[in-house]
Design an enzyme around this catalytic site. Structure first.
Site, short mmCIF file in Angstrom:
data_model
loop_
_atom_site.label_atom_id
_atom_site.label_comp_id
_atom_site.label_asym_id
_atom_site.label_seq_id
_atom_site.Cartn_x
_atom_site.Cartn_y
_atom_site.Cartn_z
N ASP A 103 0.83 -1.22 0.00
CA ASP A 103 0.00 0.00 0.00
C ASP A 103 0.86 1.26 0.00
O ASP A 103 0.54 2.25 -0.66
CB ASP A 103 -0.91 0.01 1.24
CG ASP A 103 -1.95 -1.13 1.17
OD1 ASP A 103 -2.73 -1.29 2.11
OD2 ASP A 103 -1.96 -1.84 0.13
N SER A 109 -35.60 -6.86 -12.64
CA SER A 109 -35.20 -7.64 -11.46
C SER A 109 -35.54 -9.10 -11.71
O SER A 109 -36.23 -9.45 -12.67
CB SER A 109 -35.94 -7.13 -10.23
OG SER A 109 -37.32 -7.14 -10.52
N GLU A 112 -24.00 -17.94 -9.84
CA GLU A 112 -23.19 -16.93 -9.15
C GLU A 112 -23.91 -16.49 -7.88
O GLU A 112 -25.12 -16.69 -7.75
CB GLU A 112 -22.97 -15.73 -10.09
CG GLU A 112 -24.25 -15.11 -10.57
CD GLU A 112 -24.11 -14.36 -11.92
OE1 GLU A 112 -23.35 -14.78 -12.81
OE2 GLU A 112 -24.78 -13.34 -12.05
N LYS A 153 -25.73 -13.96 -5.25
CA LYS A 153 -26.60 -12.80 -5.46
C LYS A 153 -26.18 -11.74 -4.44
O LYS A 153 -26.49 -11.83 -3.26
CB LYS A 153 -28.07 -13.17 -5.26
CG LYS A 153 -29.01 -12.01 -5.60
CD LYS A 153 -30.47 -12.42 -5.54
CE LYS A 153 -31.37 -11.24 -5.91
NZ LYS A 153 -31.19 -10.07 -4.99
N LYS A 178 -33.28 -17.74 -3.13
CA LYS A 178 -32.96 -16.96 -1.92
C LYS A 178 -32.67 -17.86 -0.73
O LYS A 178 -33.21 -18.96 -0.62
CB LYS A 178 -34.14 -16.04 -1.57
CG LYS A 178 -34.69 -15.26 -2.75
CD LYS A 178 -33.91 -13.99 -2.97
CE LYS A 178 -34.34 -12.99 -1.97
NZ LYS A 178 -34.05 -11.60 -2.26
N1 LIG Z 1 -27.57 -9.00 -7.33
C1 LIG Z 1 -26.84 -9.87 -8.03
O1 LIG Z 1 -25.80 -10.34 -7.55
N2 LIG Z 1 -27.26 -10.22 -9.35
N3 LIG Z 1 -28.31 -9.68 -10.01
C2 LIG Z 1 -28.30 -10.27 -11.20
C3 LIG Z 1 -29.24 -9.98 -12.28
C4 LIG Z 1 -30.30 -9.12 -12.22
C5 LIG Z 1 -30.90 -9.17 -13.48
C6 LIG Z 1 -30.15 -10.04 -14.25
O2 LIG Z 1 -29.11 -10.52 -13.50
N4 LIG Z 1 -27.30 -11.16 -11.33
C7 LIG Z 1 -26.65 -11.14 -10.18
N5 LIG Z 1 -25.55 -11.89 -9.86
#
Ligand SMILES: NC(=O)n1nc(-c2ccco2)nc1N
Length: 322
Positions: free
Chosen positions: A32, A81, A112, A114, A313
């Site tokens: 750093d 969304s 992946e 969220k 979720k």
């Molecule tokens: N919030 C989040 O991590 N999201 N949101 C989407 C998304 C929202 C609409 C299409 O893809 N994808 C990921 N990993």
């Protein structure tokens, strides 16, 4: 003089490269103190020769003058969304719908985490960051460009030689759990209100009219998709889009994968579910996306949400007890 201008450009490129190493690869190659020295050298050059200052110089990450209000931006491609699923049966139904609509016996998915932050869109023209906005209602958001310039995880230039004429990057601004805890300690010491959770802290920090306040908060960013693109050869799958985003110096999730069928989805859900507490950021589920972009087109959207993707979720996290 030109050798000074050359040195300033060199410093800007080096500093942006080290931001990429630190925020996108989580693998800095200099301490750093050395990074700070580079920044101080550039700052002193820009002080001596103000004509060298550019809006996207690393020295401007501290924020420029506040605005009276945010102007509105209409998204060229709506930021829709995701539908939510809360149990395995709903995921099995999602996979069945995808198989029936495409006529395929097995679907390949990109999966992946969220991120539980604030959805935003970044516009890069000829590889330079020119504008950023919040999701808003999915069609119109707020112009928070000056605030986004202060987030060191967001590159001011795409790290490739032939950048597309226009590329819109979609992603999430968030605050790491550790930075959230430290912010609340500082808020308490200042007698200011504490934030309920990292998502509120990120939203509150990004939607500041004064970018210097945003700059004082440690915000992070992870890309998860693309909006509009001109002059860019879109790769055939979502997973390859993510690889290209990383090549362009955009941070993306490390815990991503490509899996086959519903069993692959549910394995990933359990794998991330068991690692969730150890992640440095809050997540509120995982996201499954049909990997092949032609199949995504075929599946399209129902109402406003894509039929090709769904969020799975986790149960709401019990509020942390003091
Ligand atoms: N919030 C989040 O991590 N999201 N949101 C989407 C998304 C929202 C609409 C299409 O893809 N994808 C990921 N990993």
């Amino acid at each position: 003089p030109t050798e000074i201008a050359v040195r300033a450009r060199q410093l800007r490129e080096q500093i942006e490269y080290h931001n990429y190493r630190y925020y996108a690869l989580d693998a800095p190659v200099i301490p750093d103190a050395e990074f700070d020295r580079l920044l101080r050298e550039l700052q002193s050059l820009e002080t001596q020769y103000p004509e060298l200052v550019t809006l996207d110089s690393p020295t401007q990450r501290v924020g420029i003058a506040p605005v009276a209000a945010f102007s509105k931006i209409t998204h060229r491609v709506p930021m829709l969304s995701l539908n939510n699923a809360f149990n395995d049966a709903e995921i099995e139904a999602f996979d069945r719908r995808c198989r029936e609509s495409t006529g395929l016996s097995q679907i390949e998915y990109a999966v992946e985490p969220k991120f539980d932050g604030l959805a935003i869109t970044l516009s890069y023209a000829q590889g330079r960051f020119v504008q950023g906005a919040t999701r808003g209602d999915g069609y119109t958001g707020e112009d928070v460009t000056a605030n986004l310039r202060t987030i060191r995880a967001i590159p001011m230039q795409l790290g490739i030689k032939q950048p597309p004429a226009l590329l819109e990057v979609r992603g999430e601004v968030l605050m790491l759990k550790a930075d959230f805890a430290a912010l609340n300690v500082a808020q308490r010491e200042r007698g200011d209100k504490e934030f309920a959770n990292p998502r509120n802290a990120a939203a509150g920090s990004l939607r500041q009219l004064d970018p210097r306040i945003t700059a004082s908060r440690r915000l992070h960013f992870f890309a998860y998709g693309i909006g509009a693109a001109d002059g860019w050869i879109t790769p055939p799958t979502h997973a390859e889009i993510m690889n290209q985003l990383l090549d362009m110096h955009l941070p993306i999730a490390r815990q991503r994968n490509v899996v086959q069928g519903v069993s692959g989805l549910l394995d990933f859900y359990r794998q991330i579910g068991s690692a969730r507490a150890q992640l440095p950021y809050d997540i509120d589920g995982v996201v499954y996306k049909v990997n092949d972009l032609v199949l995504q087109e075929q599946l399209g959207f129902v109402a406003r949400a894509p039929r090709f993707a769904i969020a799975h979720k986790f149960p709401a996290q019990e509020e942390l007890t003091q």
